[in-house]
Design a protein around this motif. Structure first.
Motif, PDB file in Angstrom:
ATOM      1  N   PRO A  65      32.617  45.836  40.446  1.00 56.70           N
ATOM      2  CA  PRO A  65      33.014  46.814  41.185  1.00 56.70           C
ATOM      3  C   PRO A  65      33.326  46.411  42.744  1.00 56.70           C
ATOM      4  O   PRO A  65      34.052  47.052  43.218  1.00 56.70           O
ATOM      5  N   ARG A  66      32.359  45.583  43.413  1.00 59.75           N
ATOM      6  CA  ARG A  66      32.732  45.098  44.508  1.00 59.75           C
ATOM      7  C   ARG A  66      34.066  44.516  44.898  1.00 59.75           C
ATOM      8  O   ARG A  66      34.913  44.994  45.828  1.00 59.75           O
ATOM      9  N   ILE A  67      34.316  43.506  43.864  1.00 62.72           N
ATOM     10  CA  ILE A  67      35.598  42.920  43.875  1.00 62.72           C
ATOM     11  C   ILE A  67      37.017  44.008  43.551  1.00 62.72           C
ATOM     12  O   ILE A  67      37.742  43.768  44.521  1.00 62.72           O
ATOM     13  N   LEU A  68      36.662  44.861  42.871  1.00 65.63           N
ATOM     14  CA  LEU A  68      37.610  45.717  42.730  1.00 65.63           C
ATOM     15  C   LEU A  68      37.992  46.739  43.806  1.00 65.63           C
ATOM     16  O   LEU A  68      39.048  47.062  44.307  1.00 65.63           O
ATOM     17  N   ALA A  69      36.795  47.228  44.786  1.00 71.62           N
ATOM     18  CA  ALA A  69      36.979  48.021  45.575  1.00 71.62           C
ATOM     19  C   ALA A  69      37.497  47.188  46.952  1.00 71.62           C
ATOM     20  O   ALA A  69      37.987  47.885  47.812  1.00 71.62           O
ATOM     21  N   GLN A  70      37.107  46.090  47.033  1.00 73.84           N
ATOM     22  CA  GLN A  70      37.479  45.151  47.964  1.00 73.84           C
ATOM     23  C   GLN A  70      39.166  44.935  48.160  1.00 73.84           C
ATOM     24  O   GLN A  70      39.790  44.623  49.090  1.00 73.84           O
ATOM     25  N   GLN A  71      39.457  44.944  46.720  1.00 73.22           N
ATOM     26  CA  GLN A  71      41.070  45.038  46.756  1.00 73.22           C
ATOM     27  C   GLN A  71      41.855  46.420  46.909  1.00 73.22           C
ATOM     28  O   GLN A  71      42.905  46.440  46.715  1.00 73.22           O
ATOM     29  N   GLY A  72      40.987  47.396  46.977  1.00 68.29           N
ATOM     30  CA  GLY A  72      41.452  48.719  47.581  1.00 68.29           C
ATOM     31  C   GLY A  72      41.461  49.588  46.561  1.00 68.29           C
ATOM     32  O   GLY A  72      42.230  50.706  46.536  1.00 68.29           O
ATOM     33  N   ALA A  73      40.925  49.493  45.432  1.00 69.24           N
ATOM     34  CA  ALA A  73      40.905  50.324  44.549  1.00 69.24           C
ATOM     35  C   ALA A  73      40.269  51.724  44.603  1.00 69.24           C
ATOM     36  O   ALA A  73      39.458  51.807  45.586  1.00 69.24           O
ATOM     37  N   ASP A  74      41.323  52.924  44.264  1.00 68.21           N
ATOM     38  CA  ASP A  74      40.693  54.219  44.624  1.00 68.21           C
ATOM     39  C   ASP A  74      39.642  54.698  43.497  1.00 68.21           C
ATOM     40  O   ASP A  74      38.940  55.379  43.728  1.00 68.21           O
ATOM     41  N   ILE A  75      40.011  54.289  42.236  1.00 70.07           N
ATOM     42  CA  ILE A  75      39.181  54.551  41.233  1.00 70.07           C
ATOM     43  C   ILE A  75      39.094  53.597  39.972  1.00 70.07           C
ATOM     44  O   ILE A  75      40.102  52.731  39.738  1.00 70.07           O
TER      45      ILE A  75
END
Lengths: 295, 295
Positions: B163-173
């Motif tokens: 989840p960190r890598i996804l969020a760091q790429q700007g995932a909203d959801i």
């Protein structure tokens, strides 16, 4: 590295230190009285909260400076060392560290043979940034006769990298020193836990490590502290009860630190540490900042 | 990147797909009936569980092979594409993907304009290692008119890096596709949540991202699935109820995806993403394996 002596009785102390130079002596005395109560309860490893001798809410840098002391030569650390020697225990406590002109939000680990090491909080919360310097010692793990001990301080656990790095170095137990305060509401769920309780539980679970989290209670200059101290097992679930939001308490848990060194008994094919896909995580370091935030 | 259209009504579908070649058509039909129910409830983004058309518990690699299909040309993905076009919605679903001689545990994202992308599960659970190949596509985030969407599958969330890598790429959801099963006991706490519920909540909280987690129920060849689907807000807490352990359910949540792009309102000095100490995390990559485990 040395083999741990297990089981170990861990105690976390939840109390209400109060900021103010004139109160530091009382805070320190109270921390030692409670640590003694823990010793009488059979504890081998005692964890006190973040900034346990000074209270938390300094009014400015000058105020923080006046509360700080050298590590390990300052008076609080020396008292904690004396206590650990006298009672043959390990003690972890938070304090404001002065190093020349710099201040750190620091945790110390002391034991029967004296000072073992210190950790300087890497992730500073709110106004701390106005007086403390971000930690510059990385995330050390200390090898002791009772096992390998890592430290983290409060806001650090909001960064899953921290317990991960400690566990990857083989920490058996993470001592988590806290002054948990406000998070986006609700502050507590129906089970009486705050989000930090769950951050502690899940960090223990995914890393197969014990986490002994000492938090504080009370109020200071408008800030309400959340209590909720807990000791999480390697399966993540609290061992015994999670502490209240507002009462002075000592929690105890008998933990077999060696169990953190075995792969968790998931099945024949999975291991939480070996299953990491470090080959895919390289991109983590590529982002020092969320790409959508102003630079 | 495109700006999201908010609010979005997210639906997660919890049901009981059953393994067996002869049951795949029925599983797919059931997934579409439930997705239609979600559409009638106003959903714009619908999340189905891991391996939603095949069931989970294959008996061997040959069995898994027989259940698998090409992406996006296989019949299930084509039906999901048709559904998304017809109802003008976004749909996320898990399936067994065949790519030449390799099999992957894959999630697809389809929308009104057809196939958008796929994610191949990076962390394989238990016997999956005997038939699937570990995901080789990293952790993609897909830019869509309703926002940036990342996918993860079940055991992946045990690795906070994901989840960190996804969020760091700007995932909203993050759409989380699951067949949650056994974890070290207790399976559930007094609040009726399983550890995976808390992994979902804390991953959402520390990353300031929505997570829509669809899990499954029922039993298959001795394995009991845990249900407990949930939609976590950017503050980590579930939006509405967490699903039961054993009932077919659809959960809905109206989420403002743009709120994941604002720094969470902690205070004037903290931001969950900018506060990362990437300068200190370098050592994470130094350990591909716990130093205390056999190499």
């Amino acid at each position: 590295m040395s083999e741990p002596t297990s089981p170990v009785r861990v105690a976390v102390v939840q109390f209400d230190p109060q900021v103010g130079i004139e109160k530091c002596v009382g805070n320190l005395r109270r921390s030692l009285e409670l640590a003694l109560e823990a010793v009488k309860g059979g504890a081998n490893l005692i964890v006190l909260p973040e900034l346990s001798n000074t209270g938390y809410f300094f009014s400015n840098r000058q105020d923080a400076f006046a509360h700080a002391e050298a590590v390990p030569d300052g008076p609080s650390v020396q008292r904690w060392i004396d206590f650990a020697r006298e009672h043959n225990v390990y003690l972890v406590a938070g304090l404001a560290e002065r190093d020349g002109m710099r201040l750190f939000n620091t945790g110390v680990l002391v034991g029967p043979d004296g000072f073992i090491g210190k950790y300087r909080k890497a992730h500073l919360w709110n106004l701390e940034k106005l007086w403390f310097t971000p930690g510059d010692l990385g995330f050390p793990v200390f090898d002791t006769p009772i096992g390998r001990i890592g430290l983290l301080i409060c806001w650090d656990i909001w960064f899953p990298e921290v317990p991960r790095i400690l566990a990857q170095q083989g920490a058996d137990i993470i001592c988590s020193l806290n002054n948990w305060v406000w998070t986006p509401p609700p502050l507590f769920d129906d089970a009486g836990k705050c989000m930090a309780s769950y951050l502690t539980m899940t960090a223990a679970h995914v890393n197969n490590v014990f986490i002994a989290a000492a938090s504080r209670i009370g109020e200071e200059r408008g800030a309400r502290y959340l209590g909720c101290s807990l000791i999480a097992g390697t399966n993540g679930w609290p061992i015994g009860a999670v502490a209240s939001a507002d009462r002075q308490e000592i929690l105890f848990a008998d933990v077999d630190l060696t169990s953190s060194r075995s792969a968790p008994i998931w099945n024949n094919l999975n291991d939480l540490h070996r299953d990491r896909r470090a080959d895919l995580y390289d991109q983590m370091l590529g982002y020092t900042q969320h790409p959508c935030l102003p630079r």
